[in-house]
Design a protein around this motif. Structure first.
Motif, short mmCIF file in Angstrom:
data_model
loop_
_atom_site.label_atom_id
_atom_site.label_comp_id
_atom_site.label_asym_id
_atom_site.label_seq_id
_atom_site.Cartn_x
_atom_site.Cartn_y
_atom_site.Cartn_z
N ALA A 1 0.83 -1.21 0.00
CA ALA A 1 0.00 0.00 0.00
C ALA A 1 0.87 1.26 0.00
O ALA A 1 0.50 2.27 -0.60
CB ALA A 1 -0.96 0.00 1.19
N THR A 2 2.02 1.21 0.65
CA THR A 2 2.93 2.35 0.66
C THR A 2 3.44 2.62 -0.76
O THR A 2 3.47 3.78 -1.21
CB THR A 2 4.11 2.09 1.61
OG1 THR A 2 3.59 1.84 2.91
CG2 THR A 2 5.07 3.27 1.65
N ASP A 3 3.83 1.55 -1.46
CA ASP A 3 4.28 1.71 -2.85
C ASP A 3 3.14 2.21 -3.74
O ASP A 3 3.35 3.08 -4.59
CB ASP A 3 4.82 0.39 -3.40
CG ASP A 3 6.21 0.08 -2.90
OD1 ASP A 3 6.86 0.97 -2.30
OD2 ASP A 3 6.68 -1.06 -3.11
N ARG A 4 1.97 1.65 -3.53
CA ARG A 4 0.80 2.10 -4.31
C ARG A 4 0.58 3.59 -4.10
O ARG A 4 0.40 4.34 -5.06
CB ARG A 4 -0.46 1.33 -3.88
CG ARG A 4 -1.73 1.82 -4.59
CD ARG A 4 -2.99 1.49 -3.83
NE ARG A 4 -2.98 2.12 -2.51
CZ ARG A 4 -3.75 1.74 -1.49
NH1 ARG A 4 -4.58 0.73 -1.63
NH2 ARG A 4 -3.69 2.38 -0.34
N ASP A 5 0.59 4.03 -2.85
CA ASP A 5 0.33 5.44 -2.54
C ASP A 5 1.40 6.35 -3.14
O ASP A 5 1.09 7.40 -3.70
CB ASP A 5 0.23 5.65 -1.04
CG ASP A 5 -1.00 4.96 -0.42
OD1 ASP A 5 -1.89 4.53 -1.19
OD2 ASP A 5 -1.04 4.86 0.81
#
Length: 174
Positions: free
Chosen positions: A124-128
């Protein structure tokens, strides 16, 4: 010859720039639509996106950038009424390139290796990070496209005809 190059440059910049801008907006809508997906579903969709969308981005961004560079170069040599707008468009396209190279492409490379069955814990951090960078480049692209459209319009407006002191229009020899 220069007028033909300039005309083709304007057409390429506006046509490919419009397709590129539309493409980025579409990807943004898709990405925002996936915000509620779980890790596996998000990863699966990203794998599909990464299959060919990078190619589409490249074949639309590169002609836009090259045409804009040519237009700025010609504008610097000849003095073009849309030079300021074209220069701003070029700087904005540079922002797109830098954002893509520094943030989006490295994340894309990582996401290609993600397993659909077990994505990384920090997915989710990479997605964000990817989505924020994509929003930046989408905004920059839309502003660049607006500048290119406005520069094209400025270029097409007829030049003001010189007037004599008494207000009569001066005859121009061509």
């Amino acid at each position: 010859m220069t007028n033909k190059v300039e005309g083709v440059g304007r057409i390429v910049a506006v046509a490919f720039g419009g397709v590129f801008a539309g493409f980025l907006v579409t990807v943004m809508v898709l990405e925002l639509s996936m915000r509620d997906l779980g890790a596996s579903a998000y990863t699966q969709v990203r794998h599909v996106e990464l299959d060919r969308l990078d190619t589409l981005a490249t074949v639309t961004l590169l002609p836009t950038a090259v045409a804009t560079i040519v237009l700025v170069g010609l504008g610097l040599r000849r003095g073009s009424p849309g030079l300021g707008l074209m220069s701003v468009a070029l700087v904005l396209l540079l922002v797109v390139f830098i954002t893509t190279i520094v943030v989006n492409l490295p994340i894309n490379a990582d996401q290609r290796d993600w397993s659909i069955g077990s994505p990384p814990n920090d997915w989710a951090t990479d997605r964000d990070r990817w989505q924020v960078a994509h929003a930046v480049r989408t905004g920059a692209t839309l502003l660049a496209y607006a500048c290119l459209l406005l520069a094209s319009r400025v270029h097409r407006q007829p030049a003001l005809e010189p007037r004599l002191a008494d207000g009569r229009q001066r005859e121009l020899s061509q």
